[in-house]
Design an enzyme around this catalytic site. Sequence first.
Site, PDB file in Angstrom:
ATOM      1  N   ASP A   1      -0.388   8.834  -4.924  1.00  0.00           N
ATOM      2  CA  ASP A   1       0.265   7.552  -5.162  1.00  0.00           C
ATOM      3  C   ASP A   1      -0.694   6.583  -5.848  1.00  0.00           C
ATOM      4  O   ASP A   1      -1.912   6.684  -5.682  1.00  0.00           O
ATOM      5  CB  ASP A   1       0.735   6.938  -3.843  1.00  0.00           C
ATOM      6  CG  ASP A   1       1.881   7.705  -3.217  1.00  0.00           C
ATOM      7  OD1 ASP A   1       2.654   8.333  -3.964  1.00  0.00           O
ATOM      8  OD2 ASP A   1       2.012   7.675  -1.976  1.00  0.00           O
TER       9      ASP A   1
ATOM     10  N   ARG B   1       2.118   8.272   4.175  1.00  0.00           N
ATOM     11  CA  ARG B   1       2.878   7.034   4.371  1.00  0.00           C
ATOM     12  C   ARG B   1       3.927   7.202   5.466  1.00  0.00           C
ATOM     13  O   ARG B   1       4.124   6.322   6.305  1.00  0.00           O
ATOM     14  CB  ARG B   1       3.579   6.628   3.068  1.00  0.00           C
ATOM     15  CG  ARG B   1       2.660   6.037   2.034  1.00  0.00           C
ATOM     16  CD  ARG B   1       3.469   5.556   0.842  1.00  0.00           C
ATOM     17  NE  ARG B   1       3.944   6.642  -0.001  1.00  0.00           N
ATOM     18  CZ  ARG B   1       5.021   6.576  -0.777  1.00  0.00           C
ATOM     19  NH1 ARG B   1       5.761   5.476  -0.788  1.00  0.00           N
ATOM     20  NH2 ARG B   1       5.371   7.583  -1.546  1.00  0.00           N
TER      21      ARG B   1
END
Length: 243
Positions: free
Chosen positions: A52, A186
């Site tokens: 990410d 996450r």
Amino acid sequence: MMEISRPTFNFAEGEVLLIDKPLRWTSFDVIRKIRSAMKPLNVKVGHAGTLDPLATGLLIVCTGKFTKRIDEFQAQEKEYTGTITLGATTPSYDLERDIDQRFDISGITDEQIRKMATAFVGKIEQVPPAHSAVKMDGERVYEKARRGETVEVKPRTVHIHAFEILNIDLPNVEFRVVCSKGTYIRSLAHDFGKALDNGAHLSCLRRTKSGNFHVGQAWQVADLVKYIKDFTFAASDEDIQKS
């Protein structure tokens, strides 16, 4: 003319290049830089395992014939370090989006945090974030989420080999995780908050290992790009001298 020492890389036959991805760069930003530097060499370039934009650390880049081994490298066990922030959630489960809910963390103890981490070790069911690169109907789900569409991503089974709490300074919890391919850290942070009857998001993430490769072996992007350009110049200069 001064002789330029030629690097030992053979990009066409295949190389595995380890990159320390900078913060806020996408994985494709890194690939675009390397492809641009390698353009005169006309070789394929691809990466094994997306990071990410808000994550840093080890990105494996393959060139030439080694691009056929991307799936092999991508399937390897990964290690991450980072920070989970308790007491607040975001729609993206990290800092890409603003906080949408806040929670009281005054009742959470260090003992509860450490005990809960052990509950996540082993095979677990995990739902990828709506703001992720998972494909649905041929489109990345983050594209749907950014348009405000409702996204229901199916859960997947992943394996958490280790979940170690390194330091607790509430609301921040520093951790180390070793996990299988396809694990979303996450989502792990988000689920960790829920398991504590609270909320949490990922505020910092760094990939430190993938298989036998370690971020300590990795290039900085600018250094690698310069090295590739020097290699290309040396190879071209050698061809000119032979002609």
